[in-house]
Design a protein around this motif. Structure first.
Motif, PDB file in Angstrom:
ATOM      1  N   LEU A  57      -6.053 -45.622 -22.790  1.00  0.00           N
ATOM      2  CA  LEU A  57      -7.332 -45.396 -21.949  1.00  0.00           C
ATOM      3  C   LEU A  57      -8.046 -44.226 -22.447  1.00  0.00           C
ATOM      4  O   LEU A  57      -9.188 -44.560 -22.533  1.00  0.00           O
ATOM      5  CB  LEU A  57      -7.084 -45.156 -20.568  1.00  0.00           C
ATOM      6  N   GLY A  58      -7.422 -43.171 -22.930  1.00  0.00           N
ATOM      7  CA  GLY A  58      -8.285 -41.999 -23.427  1.00  0.00           C
ATOM      8  C   GLY A  58      -9.065 -42.593 -24.690  1.00  0.00           C
ATOM      9  O   GLY A  58     -10.087 -42.247 -25.155  1.00  0.00           O
ATOM     10  N   LEU A  59      -8.199 -43.250 -25.494  1.00  0.00           N
ATOM     11  CA  LEU A  59      -8.773 -43.766 -26.786  1.00  0.00           C
ATOM     12  C   LEU A  59     -10.160 -44.716 -26.598  1.00  0.00           C
ATOM     13  O   LEU A  59     -11.072 -44.671 -27.182  1.00  0.00           O
ATOM     14  CB  LEU A  59      -7.549 -44.711 -27.650  1.00  0.00           C
ATOM     15  N   PHE A  60      -9.730 -45.869 -25.696  1.00  0.00           N
ATOM     16  CA  PHE A  60     -10.891 -46.448 -25.135  1.00  0.00           C
ATOM     17  C   PHE A  60     -12.132 -45.673 -24.657  1.00  0.00           C
ATOM     18  O   PHE A  60     -13.392 -46.158 -25.021  1.00  0.00           O
ATOM     19  CB  PHE A  60     -10.453 -47.642 -24.259  1.00  0.00           C
ATOM     20  N   PHE A  61     -11.865 -44.731 -23.916  1.00  0.00           N
ATOM     21  CA  PHE A  61     -13.011 -43.899 -23.283  1.00  0.00           C
ATOM     22  C   PHE A  61     -13.662 -43.167 -24.348  1.00  0.00           C
ATOM     23  O   PHE A  61     -14.769 -43.030 -24.310  1.00  0.00           O
ATOM     24  CB  PHE A  61     -12.455 -42.949 -22.252  1.00  0.00           C
ATOM     25  N   TRP A  62     -12.911 -42.730 -25.431  1.00  0.00           N
ATOM     26  CA  TRP A  62     -13.734 -42.020 -26.560  1.00  0.00           C
ATOM     27  C   TRP A  62     -14.954 -42.956 -27.160  1.00  0.00           C
ATOM     28  O   TRP A  62     -15.825 -42.626 -27.443  1.00  0.00           O
ATOM     29  CB  TRP A  62     -12.822 -41.592 -27.720  1.00  0.00           C
ATOM     30  N   THR A  63     -14.300 -44.266 -27.158  1.00  0.00           N
ATOM     31  CA  THR A  63     -15.389 -45.227 -27.922  1.00  0.00           C
ATOM     32  C   THR A  63     -16.566 -45.269 -27.150  1.00  0.00           C
ATOM     33  O   THR A  63     -17.725 -45.399 -27.701  1.00  0.00           O
ATOM     34  CB  THR A  63     -14.858 -46.340 -28.281  1.00  0.00           C
ATOM     35  N   PHE A  64     -16.644 -45.182 -26.005  1.00  0.00           N
ATOM     36  CA  PHE A  64     -17.776 -45.281 -24.850  1.00  0.00           C
ATOM     37  C   PHE A  64     -18.445 -43.814 -25.227  1.00  0.00           C
ATOM     38  O   PHE A  64     -19.771 -43.739 -25.051  1.00  0.00           O
ATOM     39  CB  PHE A  64     -17.186 -45.515 -23.544  1.00  0.00           C
ATOM     40  N   LEU A  65     -17.565 -42.801 -25.179  1.00  0.00           N
ATOM     41  CA  LEU A  65     -18.348 -41.490 -25.154  1.00  0.00           C
ATOM     42  C   LEU A  65     -19.264 -41.296 -26.443  1.00  0.00           C
ATOM     43  O   LEU A  65     -20.153 -40.798 -26.734  1.00  0.00           O
ATOM     44  CB  LEU A  65     -17.117 -40.354 -24.996  1.00  0.00           C
TER      45      LEU A  65
END
Length: 226
Positions: A58-66
């Motif tokens: 989830l953290g990795l995925f959130f980074w793509t959004f950030l």
């Protein structure tokens, strides 16, 4: 004319000493700067289980959004205040016009810690409302891993012309943003959020690099401009 004037008064040109704190020449220096944060997150993880893996993912995925948010709505923000533009998009604007300057290819350690200080506290509070607040560190680790991967990819995009695979595709994707349409293809590691927010332009698959862009790579090799 406006761009030329902005470049002459750019933060990199006027205050080059800031590069030591806010920029890095390659991903290795990014990793060195991030290592205290990385080791701290790792030290807080007592065991790896399926919940840990989910939170890291989830953290990795959130980074793509950030990554998308920062590039589109911060680096390419349209504001009238010259002082705000000078500070907010100075390094990015300089990079767009000086892609061969490797000093600004990666973020510096102060950039990393400032972003972390802004992004992580709200998630720390959210995770503290859950039965397992310690999972915050797995989530934060995922974000940091995503950031380090982003820095590696961005360096590779400008390091040399790649011939195949993921790096070739994402290189075309990013350089199309540089050369053709600054309001499209904001993703640096993925096209996912561009597709979601309707800023995806598939023309990157067929466009050809200009001579200027083709010659900017750090590692020059005899290549065609395809």
């Amino acid at each position: 004319m406006e761009d030329i004037k902005r470049l002459k008064n750019n933060i990199v040109v006027k205050y080059p000493f800031l590069l030591v704190f806010f920029a890095a020449k390659n991903p290795l220096w990014v990793f060195v700067g991030a290592s205290p944060l990385l080791f701290y997150f790792l030290s807080q993880i007592e065991a790896i289980n399926w919940l840990s893996i989910i939170c890291i993912t989830l953290g990795l995925f959130f980074w793509t959004f950030l990554e998308y948010v920062i590039h589109r709505w911060i680096y390419h923000i349209n504001i009238n205040s010259r002082k705000l533009r000078f500070v907010i998009d100075g390094f990015h604007f300089y990079h767009h016009h000086n892609m061969n300057d490797r000093r600004v290819l990666n973020a510096g350690f102060l950039t990393l810690y400032l972003v972390s200080a802004l992004i992580l506290p709200p998630f720390y509070l959210i995770f503290n409302l859950t039965p397992q607040p310690e999972l915050f560190y797995q989530f934060a680790l995922g974000i940091l891993m995503g950031n380090l991967f982003y820095e590696f990819v961005h360096f590779q995009i400008h390091y040399k012309r790649h011939s195949r695979g993921y790096l070739r595709s994402i290189q075309n994707y990013h350089l199309y943003h540089h050369q053709k349409r600054w309001n499209k293809n904001y993703g640096n590691t993925s096209s996912f959020w561009d597709r979601i927010f309707n800023t995806y332009d598939a023309s990157f698959k067929t466009f050809k690099l200009s001579e200027n862009v083709n010659n900017h790579f750090i590692k020059s090799e005899p290549t065609n401009m395809a």
